[in-house]
Design a protein around this motif. Sequence first.
Motif, short mmCIF file in Angstrom:
data_model
loop_
_atom_site.label_atom_id
_atom_site.label_comp_id
_atom_site.label_asym_id
_atom_site.label_seq_id
_atom_site.Cartn_x
_atom_site.Cartn_y
_atom_site.Cartn_z
N TYR A 45 0.83 -1.21 0.00
CA TYR A 45 0.00 0.00 0.00
C TYR A 45 0.86 1.26 0.00
O TYR A 45 0.54 2.24 -0.66
CB TYR A 45 -0.96 0.02 1.20
CG TYR A 45 -2.23 -0.78 0.96
CD1 TYR A 45 -3.22 -0.28 0.13
CD2 TYR A 45 -2.43 -2.00 1.56
CE1 TYR A 45 -4.40 -0.99 -0.09
CE2 TYR A 45 -3.60 -2.73 1.35
CZ TYR A 45 -4.57 -2.22 0.53
OH TYR A 45 -5.73 -2.93 0.31
N GLN A 46 1.98 1.23 0.73
CA GLN A 46 2.87 2.40 0.75
C GLN A 46 3.47 2.65 -0.63
O GLN A 46 3.60 3.80 -1.04
CB GLN A 46 3.98 2.22 1.79
CG GLN A 46 3.50 2.39 3.20
CD GLN A 46 4.56 2.06 4.24
OE1 GLN A 46 5.38 1.17 4.06
NE2 GLN A 46 4.52 2.79 5.36
N ARG A 52 -0.46 8.59 1.29
CA ARG A 52 -1.42 8.35 2.37
C ARG A 52 -0.70 8.24 3.71
O ARG A 52 0.44 7.81 3.79
CB ARG A 52 -2.19 7.05 2.14
CG ARG A 52 -3.00 7.03 0.87
CD ARG A 52 -4.15 8.02 0.96
NE ARG A 52 -5.14 7.65 -0.01
CZ ARG A 52 -6.42 7.68 0.21
NH1 ARG A 52 -6.90 8.09 1.35
NH2 ARG A 52 -7.27 7.33 -0.72
N ILE A 57 -3.27 3.75 5.57
CA ILE A 57 -2.74 2.49 5.05
C ILE A 57 -3.16 1.33 5.95
O ILE A 57 -3.60 0.28 5.46
CB ILE A 57 -1.21 2.57 4.88
CG1 ILE A 57 -0.90 3.51 3.70
CG2 ILE A 57 -0.60 1.20 4.68
CD1 ILE A 57 0.55 3.88 3.53
#
Length: 100
Positions: A45-46, A52, A57
């Motif tokens: 996700y990072q 974000r 996350i």
Amino acid sequence: MAQDRAQRIKVKIADAEHTVNAPTPEYEEIIRKAVVDVNKKIRKYQENHGDRSIKDILTFVALNEAMTAINIRRNLDALLKEVADLKEDTDIYLNSIEKH
């Protein structure tokens, strides 16, 4: 009794260290594998959403894990129903053989 043997282990999730109780060695293994899995998802996700916050996350990771758990439960329920149906069919068949 299991609490007497519980081991406190340290794990690192998203660069934050946490202490977790592992009541058995098997449970410790599950915890450690889960931590690896969660950290992989966080990194993914990072990479895809670097803008974000870690809170966002972690929210996405939690949502993803919940959706996975729901799908697994649905699949398990469907399999258990299929097993019950097959057992019923088998019982009916065996009872018909016994009558002849």
